[in-house]
Design a protein around this motif. Structure first.
Motif, short mmCIF file in Angstrom:
data_model
loop_
_atom_site.label_atom_id
_atom_site.label_comp_id
_atom_site.label_asym_id
_atom_site.label_seq_id
_atom_site.Cartn_x
_atom_site.Cartn_y
_atom_site.Cartn_z
N PHE A 68 -28.37 -67.20 -106.41
CA PHE A 68 -27.24 -66.86 -105.56
C PHE A 68 -27.35 -65.39 -105.15
O PHE A 68 -27.60 -64.52 -106.00
N ASP A 69 -27.13 -65.11 -103.88
CA ASP A 69 -26.86 -63.75 -103.44
C ASP A 69 -25.49 -63.38 -104.00
O ASP A 69 -24.73 -64.25 -104.43
N ILE A 70 -25.15 -62.10 -103.99
CA ILE A 70 -23.86 -61.69 -104.56
C ILE A 70 -22.82 -61.39 -103.49
O ILE A 70 -21.81 -62.10 -103.36
N VAL A 74 -20.95 -64.91 -103.47
CA VAL A 74 -20.13 -65.30 -104.62
C VAL A 74 -18.96 -64.36 -104.83
O VAL A 74 -17.97 -64.72 -105.46
N TRP A 134 -29.44 -67.62 -111.51
CA TRP A 134 -29.94 -66.28 -111.20
C TRP A 134 -29.12 -65.69 -110.06
O TRP A 134 -28.84 -66.38 -109.08
N PHE A 135 -28.76 -64.43 -110.19
CA PHE A 135 -28.12 -63.70 -109.09
C PHE A 135 -29.14 -62.68 -108.59
O PHE A 135 -29.56 -61.79 -109.35
N THR A 137 -29.79 -59.95 -105.62
CA THR A 137 -29.02 -59.21 -104.64
C THR A 137 -29.84 -58.10 -103.97
O THR A 137 -30.78 -57.56 -104.57
N THR A 148 -23.78 -57.98 -114.07
CA THR A 148 -24.13 -59.21 -114.77
C THR A 148 -22.95 -59.73 -115.58
O THR A 148 -22.60 -60.91 -115.50
N LEU A 151 -20.04 -61.05 -113.34
CA LEU A 151 -20.30 -62.38 -112.79
C LEU A 151 -20.21 -63.45 -113.87
O LEU A 151 -19.65 -64.53 -113.64
N VAL A 165 -28.84 -59.85 -113.55
CA VAL A 165 -28.91 -59.70 -112.10
C VAL A 165 -30.22 -59.01 -111.71
O VAL A 165 -30.66 -58.07 -112.37
N TYR A 189 -31.51 -71.55 -103.08
CA TYR A 189 -30.96 -70.20 -103.01
C TYR A 189 -29.81 -70.19 -102.01
O TYR A 189 -29.97 -70.61 -100.86
#
Length: 237
Positions: A68-70, A74, A134-135, A137, A148, A151, A165, A189
């Motif tokens: 995921f992008d931040i 999210v 996984w994040f 960014t 981290t 989230l 992260v 992703y």
């Protein structure tokens, strides 16, 4: 008196029917700022998907690594970026290259960020499947970070499924998003930016678009579905 009133009403009706209003064809009324009915008619179809449809598409598949992008994916993190601009460079975007801003943003200013409900739903699906989260960014890396934990707490991710992260910004020492997606063997992703979708495709992953909120400080807004990718419906919040 009643007869006179009815007669006047009938006369007004006849007058309106004999004098139709002429539409101004040269100036179509916009449905909302920035578009018209004609422009919408020319827009390519968008491949909308729901969280339930994504979940169904993964039925029978073993646990996998998903990314995921931040920002705007999210977290609605515009408050921190707004404060950063006001604090470090009110008249420009120079704050985005300032290590002092990133130190603040990555170490506390996400307390002003709002977790997106669409992200809660998506992450819940992957946690139920036992996927690794996984994040990844584009933020710049800093000496310390609390992103981290922020989230993990916000989305109630068990330690067994959570990973630190990964920062891939200009001042980061980490690899690019494409290289990171490949290294972590990310299969899906999620991101709001065009670069998120292209990075996923370059890495051989399934790129799924999350809508950026219209009041985000990150402008201009991207055109969802521009690459024919799947777009999560109602994911702007």
């Amino acid at each position: 008196m009643r007869k006179i009133t009815l007669a006047l009403s009938a006369a007004c009706l006849l007058f309106s029917l004999s004098h139709p209003v002429v539409a101004q064809a040269s100036s179509p009324t916009p449905l909302y700022s920035g578009t018209t009915a004609a422009k919408l008619a020319e827009q390519a179809p968008i491949h909308w998907v729901s969280v339930a449809q994504i979940e169904n598409s993964l039925m029978g598949r073993p646990p996998m690594a998903v990314g995921f992008d931040i920002d705007d994916t999210v977290l609605f993190s515009s408050p921190g970026f707004w404060r950063g601009k006001k604090t470090f460079s009110p008249d420009s975007e120079a704050y985005l290259k300032n290590p002092a801003f990133w130190q603040q943003m990555n170490n506390g200013w996400d307390e002003f960020s709002i977790p997106k409900e669409s992200a809660r739903a998506l992450i819940a699906v992957h946690l139920k499947r036992g996927d690794q989260i996984w994040f990844i960014t584009g933020r710049s890396q800093t000496k310390t970070e609390s992103v981290t934990k922020t989230l993990q707490d916000a989305f109630m991710i068990p330690a067994a499924n959570m990973n630190p992260v990964v920062f891939t910004g200009e001042q980061s020492r980490q690899n690019s998003k494409v290289a990171t997606l490949e290294q972590k063997q990310i299969k899906i992703y999620y991101g709001d930016a065009d670069s998120d979708i292209t990075a996923a495709r370059d890495a051989g992953a399934r790129g799924i678009r999350v809508l950026r909120a219209s009041n985000s400080t990150y402008k201009p807004l991207p055109q969802a579905g521009a690459f024919g990718e799947e777009v999560v419906v109602n994911s702007e919040y």
